[in-house]
Design an enzyme around this catalytic site. Structure first.
Site, short mmCIF file in Angstrom:
data_model
loop_
_atom_site.label_atom_id
_atom_site.label_comp_id
_atom_site.label_asym_id
_atom_site.label_seq_id
_atom_site.Cartn_x
_atom_site.Cartn_y
_atom_site.Cartn_z
N GLU A 239 -93.34 51.44 29.57
CA GLU A 239 -93.38 50.48 30.67
C GLU A 239 -92.34 49.38 30.55
OE1 GLU A 239 -97.01 49.02 32.38
OE2 GLU A 239 -98.19 50.55 31.36
N LYS B 33 -69.68 44.22 30.09
CA LYS B 33 -71.06 43.97 29.72
C LYS B 33 -71.92 45.22 29.97
CE LYS B 33 -70.67 41.46 27.59
NZ LYS B 33 -71.16 40.97 26.32
N GLU C 14 -77.30 40.96 20.59
CA GLU C 14 -77.70 42.25 20.03
C GLU C 14 -78.80 42.10 18.99
OE1 GLU C 14 -73.27 44.35 20.34
OE2 GLU C 14 -74.01 43.53 18.44
N ASP D 253 -65.63 48.85 15.59
CA ASP D 253 -65.25 47.62 14.88
C ASP D 253 -64.89 47.87 13.42
OD1 ASP D 253 -65.71 46.03 17.10
OD2 ASP D 253 -67.76 45.53 16.53
N ASP E 13 -72.23 37.80 21.58
CA ASP E 13 -72.50 39.22 21.64
C ASP E 13 -73.33 39.67 20.44
OD1 ASP E 13 -71.81 41.83 23.08
OD2 ASP E 13 -71.17 42.29 21.04
#
Length: 358
Positions: free
Chosen positions: A232, A132, A196, A84, A192
């Site tokens: 985990e 995605k 994030e 970007d 998006d």
């Protein structure tokens, strides 16, 4: 109202027939787009700067490699897949002057269009297919016969064929095997960035570190804390991935499920308000302005933030434990490699990191 998903049967691949696609960039997304498109029968060339280290990688993969300006002149579709923060400079220097009416300018993320960094002429089509998932996943799932879901959008349709070509591009990536959803550049970019920052990267990272620190500061063994708060996590996310929150709760113990209901809200008290603030910064452009300013100032703030977290105790403990579990294919990221998009995998095995956004 249920959103419509588009699949292979809904798309005419002939919309790209006889057209050449120039993939600009050969990083995490670029290499996957180029290879998937070619394997779907699309004529692909790769556009890279003269001194790019990726030129050898692309050439060795059998692609015709040209400078960005030449690739732009040659192609019918130009897809800009450099990070970007680099897109505006590449567009201004190598692409803008060579665009011609009827070409389709494509993106995999709407950042530079949404925030006005790139303003294509009204004579070209502007579209987006945003998978995605990171590039290595886009490629590996395609070669296995599947596809990564994607969003698609059309910002400009000067030729009258933009939507058909964008959908055909998504099909050639393999995305319509899994399904693609129509959106806008603004909606894709804002959601998006929010995902994030609030959850997938920022939110999860902060929760993991806070939980680890809480246990260690209370006197528990750091190795045990790592297993409980980091290791985990994948097991739980995998359950969600397959069957949502209900399947995760079905799969864990009743004790864990009860703790989910009564303690989760305590941990996240005030989080929705903070998330609202994050979303406001994204939608107003405040985050984009800050990020661009950091880059234009040389990136020192970004590098300091990266350095500060690189040596966190959870990273030191985790690296030692993962080294004893080679079946995980553990990856070690060295200094300066955190965004080494196309030049290979960081020390160890596993995929190269994602190039720009998720």
């Amino acid at each position: 109202m249920t959103a419509r998903m588009y699949y292979d049967a809904d798309v005419d691949p002939a919309a790209l027939a006889g057209q050449t696609v120039a993939v600009i960039g050969y990083g995490s997304q670029g290499h996957a787009h180029a290879q998937n498109l070619r394997d779907s029968g699309v004529d692909v060339i790769v556009g890279l700067a003269e001194g790019s280290k990726s030129r050898t990688l692309a050439a060795d993969a059998g692609f015709r490699v040209e400078r960005v300006a030449e690739a732009t002149k040659t192609a019918d579709v130009v897809v800009l897949l450099v990070p970007d923060t680099a897109q505006k400079a590449v567009y201004d220097a190598e692409i803008a002057a060579h665009l011609r009416p009827g070409q389709l300018l494509m993106f995999a993320h709407g950042f530079n269009i949404r925030f006005g960094r790139i303003q294509p002429p009204a004579t070209v089509d502007v579209g987006m297919v945003a998978p995605k998932g990171p590039g290595h996943l886009l490629r590996s799932v395609y070669t296995a016969g599947g596809g990564v879901p994607a969003l698609f959008a059309v910002e400009q349709d000067a030729s009258g064929t933009a939507r058909a070509r964008v959908l055909a591009y998504a099909r050639a990536l393999g995305a319509t095997r899994a399904g693609v959803l129509e959106t806008t550049f603004a909606e894709e970019t804002e959601t998006d960035l929010f995902g994030e920052q609030a959850l997938l990267c920022g939110g999860v990272s902060s929760l993991v570190k806070a939980a680890f620190e809480t246990l260690v500061e209370a006197g528990y063994q750091p190795e045990l804390a790592y297993f409980e708060t980091m290791h985990e996590l994948k097991l739980i996310v995998d359950l969600m991935y397959r069957g949502g929150l209900n399947f995760m709760r079905f799969s864990v113990s009743d004790t864990a499920e009860f703790g989910d209901y009564v303690s989760g809200p305590r941990v996240t008290e005030g989080v929705k308000a903070a998330m609202g603030d994050v979303l406001t910064d994204i939608r107003s452009g405040a985050f984009a302005e800050r990020w661009i300013a950091v880059q234009e100032a040389g990136g020192d703030e970004f590098r300091e933030l990266r350095r500060r977290d690189r040596d966190h105790q959870i990273e030191q403990v985790g690296a030692a434990l993962r080294a004893q579990m080679p079946f995980l294919s553990p990856v070690v990221v060295r200094e300066g490699e955190a965004q080494a998009a196309a030049s290979g995998t960081p020390s160890g095995s596993g995929p190269a990191p994602a190039e720009s956004s998720t």
